[in-house]
Write an enzyme that holds these catalytic residues in place. Structure first.
Site, short mmCIF file in Angstrom:
data_model
loop_
_atom_site.label_atom_id
_atom_site.label_comp_id
_atom_site.label_asym_id
_atom_site.label_seq_id
_atom_site.Cartn_x
_atom_site.Cartn_y
_atom_site.Cartn_z
N CYS A 36 -12.81 -1.03 -1.76
CA CYS A 36 -13.46 -1.47 -3.01
C CYS A 36 -14.62 -1.88 -3.37
CB CYS A 36 -12.40 -1.65 -3.78
SG CYS A 36 -11.51 -3.24 -2.82
N GLU A 89 -5.33 -3.43 -9.55
CA GLU A 89 -6.17 -3.81 -8.15
C GLU A 89 -7.25 -2.44 -7.70
OE1 GLU A 89 -9.41 -5.50 -6.79
OE2 GLU A 89 -9.45 -3.64 -6.15
N GLU A 126 -5.26 -11.75 -9.13
CA GLU A 126 -4.87 -11.93 -7.85
C GLU A 126 -5.88 -13.27 -7.09
OE1 GLU A 126 -2.10 -9.13 -5.83
OE2 GLU A 126 -1.78 -8.52 -7.76
N ASN A 171 -6.80 1.73 3.03
CA ASN A 171 -7.68 1.37 3.50
C ASN A 171 -8.06 0.60 3.90
OD1 ASN A 171 -7.30 0.21 1.01
ND2 ASN A 171 -10.16 -0.57 0.68
O1 TXE Z 1 -5.60 5.82 -3.85
P1 TXE Z 1 -4.42 6.32 -4.97
P2 TXE Z 1 -6.11 6.69 -2.81
C1 TXE Z 1 -10.28 4.91 -4.57
C2 TXE Z 1 -11.03 5.62 -3.58
C3 TXE Z 1 -10.25 6.65 -3.40
C4 TXE Z 1 -9.13 6.89 -4.58
C5 TXE Z 1 -8.04 7.83 -3.95
O2 TXE Z 1 -11.63 5.68 -4.16
O3 TXE Z 1 -10.95 8.01 -2.40
O4 TXE Z 1 -8.93 5.60 -4.91
O5 TXE Z 1 -7.54 7.44 -3.13
C6 TXE Z 1 0.42 5.68 -4.87
N1 TXE Z 1 2.83 6.60 -9.42
N2 TXE Z 1 -9.54 3.23 -4.17
O6 TXE Z 1 -5.54 8.91 -3.15
O7 TXE Z 1 -3.81 7.73 -5.19
C7 TXE Z 1 -0.29 6.02 -3.85
O8 TXE Z 1 0.99 6.44 -2.73
C8 TXE Z 1 2.50 5.32 -8.24
C9 TXE Z 1 -9.90 2.81 -4.10
O9 TXE Z 1 -5.63 6.49 -1.19
O10 TXE Z 1 -5.16 4.93 -6.33
C10 TXE Z 1 -0.46 4.92 -2.60
O11 TXE Z 1 0.13 4.40 -2.10
N3 TXE Z 1 2.12 5.16 -7.16
C11 TXE Z 1 -8.52 1.47 -3.43
C12 TXE Z 1 -1.27 3.71 -3.68
O12 TXE Z 1 -1.06 4.96 -4.88
C13 TXE Z 1 1.44 5.89 -7.22
C14 TXE Z 1 -8.44 1.45 -2.40
C15 TXE Z 1 -2.80 4.29 -3.55
O13 TXE Z 1 -2.97 5.61 -4.18
C16 TXE Z 1 1.39 6.91 -7.69
C17 TXE Z 1 -8.00 2.90 -1.97
C18 TXE Z 1 1.96 6.87 -9.47
N4 TXE Z 1 1.63 7.95 -10.32
C19 TXE Z 1 -8.46 3.80 -3.17
N5 TXE Z 1 -0.35 8.65 -7.03
C20 TXE Z 1 -9.60 -0.24 -3.72
N6 TXE Z 1 -9.26 -0.34 -4.21
O14 TXE Z 1 -8.94 -1.22 -2.86
C21 TXE Z 1 -0.08 7.25 -6.31
N7 TXE Z 1 0.27 6.54 -5.75
#
Ligand code: TXE
Length: 483
Positions: A285, A251, A464, A153
């Site tokens: 978020c 986070e 952080e 994001n």
């Molecule tokens: O996040 P992911 P996504 C929320 C929002 C969104 C949901 C999923 O609801 O719809 O999370 O979003 C990596 N081991 N937020 O799919 O899956 C992945 O490749 C290690 C809130 O984008 O959590 C990416 O680089 N890493 C959030 C990162 O984790 C892994 C902002 C985030 O991916 C992994 C974005 C694993 N097993 C989404 N699986 C906020 N707090 O701002 C995935 N990744």
């Protein structure tokens, strides 16, 4: 992509290399569906190479004076500022967000992150405790090789938020950006290389989270993970890292309340609530996705909010008057549309939005969605309990302060909250009772980088920001000397 000096590649030991598997997958522009590049499909072998390069570079980097590392961080900030336009275009290409938003928020904040932590490490100090005949002092030592995993994001904004303090404290880094947004991570690697950060100090491995992300978290010689992403993924990362006693900063998601009291400045509250609900297409978020309004002004406020949201310009990310671009992907748009359908099933009424805009080619192939306001839902229903992470807010009345707090705190998340009131005592009283890591009063997303940033409950673990980042990315060692 002229903004990148090389095609997308792994950046390991100061060199741009293909993934060990040789495989790639498409990087799509979500606003048009077009392919903008090929992402290397990293795996455990890429992670091993990157960790080995980071280990090799570690001793020299850690031995440098903080002021020397700070000088390089400042040079990175200057380069980012010098490439504002091209970095904003890259960020918009990957995310579909308005170029104007990336120019105003994402990229300037990326530079600010480096400049801030250059200053923080220059002026960092640790404690000293004396008793007669005894001297205690605290050393801060780097952790070693740390893993930074970031979401789609705010790609550069969040990667730099983690990279700057990690490097400032003498660690070396393996970064894993989201597979959906690889471009500005690659640009950052190029910038660090250009200013003279030694090979191996900063490495980037691209690929799917469940493959290269999981391999990074599992790596036995990785000392810490700083993760930003979804709550479910955060739980998976924690389950992997905890038994290895890795330091962990999580986070995660949010379902943040906006509380609007009748004694607020109505116009400012309307503008702030609309901004909090729909900035970055609601994909932050910290977005205020649940709006609670004191009964006596509920109708007037909601009518004002619907008018503002209905007038928001959804369109091509590079158009100067665009306020909302596309969501991150077709799949994510379908997820958000699923929640709008669920809201209707749960008894909600869509007051504005709830549908796709009509846009000319090639944007008719983009993941665009009209900003949506929904009322009439029970605060305990799934739509109001679960993180949607799109341009959707629900509105609800409340009778008094006690009910407002109960509604605000009635979710499993606890990241941030906004409170709009003209009563200073109420502002302090309500802020003390909100179950979140952060509270904004009569504003939203006003950031001082020195403050603790993070959430509670399902929104994460740890803080952080400012000295919290310096402490996370280092180990404190107490030395006690009998004089
Ligand atoms: O996040 P992911 P996504 C929320 C929002 C969104 C949901 C999923 O609801 O719809 O999370 O979003 C990596 N081991 N937020 O799919 O899956 C992945 O490749 C290690 C809130 O984008 O959590 C990416 O680089 N890493 C959030 C990162 O984790 C892994 C902002 C985030 O991916 C992994 C974005 C694993 N097993 C989404 N699986 C906020 N707090 O701002 C995935 N990744």
């Amino acid at each position: 992509m002229s903004e990148l000096s090389s095609g997308l590649s792994q950046f390991i030991g100061g060199r741009h290399v293909p993934s060990a598997s040789g495989e790639t997958f498409p990087d799509l522009n979500p606003a048009t569906g077009g392919e903008v590049g090929r992402v290397p499909r990293g795996n455990a072998e890429d992670v091993e190479r990157a960790v080995a390069a980071a280990e090799a570079a570690g001793p020299e980097w850690a031995a440098r004076a903080p002021a020397d590392r700070a000088r390089l961080l400042d040079a990175v900030a200057e380069r980012i500022e010098g490439r504002l336009e091209s970095l904003a275009r890259l960020e918009s290409l990957d995310t579909g967000k308005p170029v104007s938003l990336a120019q105003a928020i994402d990229i300037p904040r990326a530079a600010a992150n480096f400049r801030f932590f250059a200053g923080a490490v220059r002026h960092d100090e640790t404690g000293c405790h004396t008793t007669p005949g005894v001297l205690n002092y605290t050393l801060r030592r780097p952790l070693g090789v740390v893993g930074l995993i970031t979401p789609w994001n705010l790609p550069l904004y969040l990667l730099t938020w983690k990279t700057a303090p990690a490097l400032a404290m003498g660690n070396t880094v393996v970064a894993k950006p989201s597979e959906l947004t690889p471009l500005t991570a690659q640009a950052l690697a190029e910038i660090l290389d250009e200013v003279g950060v030694p090979p191996g100090v900063f490495n980037v491995v691209h690929g799917y989270g469940a493959e290269v992300g999981q391999a990074l978290v599992e790596h036995p010689r990785l000392k810490a993970i700083s993760f930003t992403g979804g709550t479910l993924t955060g739980a998976r990362v924690a389950a992997t890292a905890a038994p290895q006693f890795k330091k962990l900063s999580l986070e995660l998601g949010g379902k943040n309340p906006t509380l609007v009291f009748a004694d607020c400045d109505l116009e400012r509250a309307l503008a702030g609530t609309a901004r909090a609900g729909f900035t970055n297409q609601g994909q932050v978020c910290l977005c205020g996705s649940r709006v609670f309004v004191e009964q006596s002004i509920y109708r007037e406020f909601v009518d004002g909010l619907v008018a503002r949201v209905g007038a928001m310009k959804v369109g091509p990310p590079d158009a100067i008057d665009t306020q909302l671009g596309s969501l991150i992907s077709q799949a994510h748009r379908e997820k958000v549309e699923g929640y709008i359908a669920l809201a209707r099933e749960e008894g909600g009424t869509v007051l504005t939005g709830g549908a796709r805009p009509t846009l000319p080619p090639p944007y008719d192939q983009g993941a665009f969605l009209l900003p949506t306001v929904i009322e009439g839902l029970d605060p305990g229903c799934r739509t109001v309990q679960e993180e949607i992470f799109g341009p959707v807010v629900t509105v609800h009345p409340f009778r008094d302060e006690a009910e407002a707090l109960a509604l605000a705190n009635g979710v499993q998340y606890g990241l941030s909250a906004s409170v709009w009131t003209g009563d200073l005592s109420r502002a302090h009283r309500v802020s003390a009772e909100l179950e979140t890591g952060m509270v904004w009063v009569n504003t939203w997303l006003l950031r001082d980088l020195r403050v603790p940033f993070g959430g509670i409950k399902n929104s994460g673990v740890g803080r952080e920001g400012g000295r919290h980042s310096l402490e996370f990315f280092s180990e404190a060692r107490n030395v006690c000397i009998q004089l």
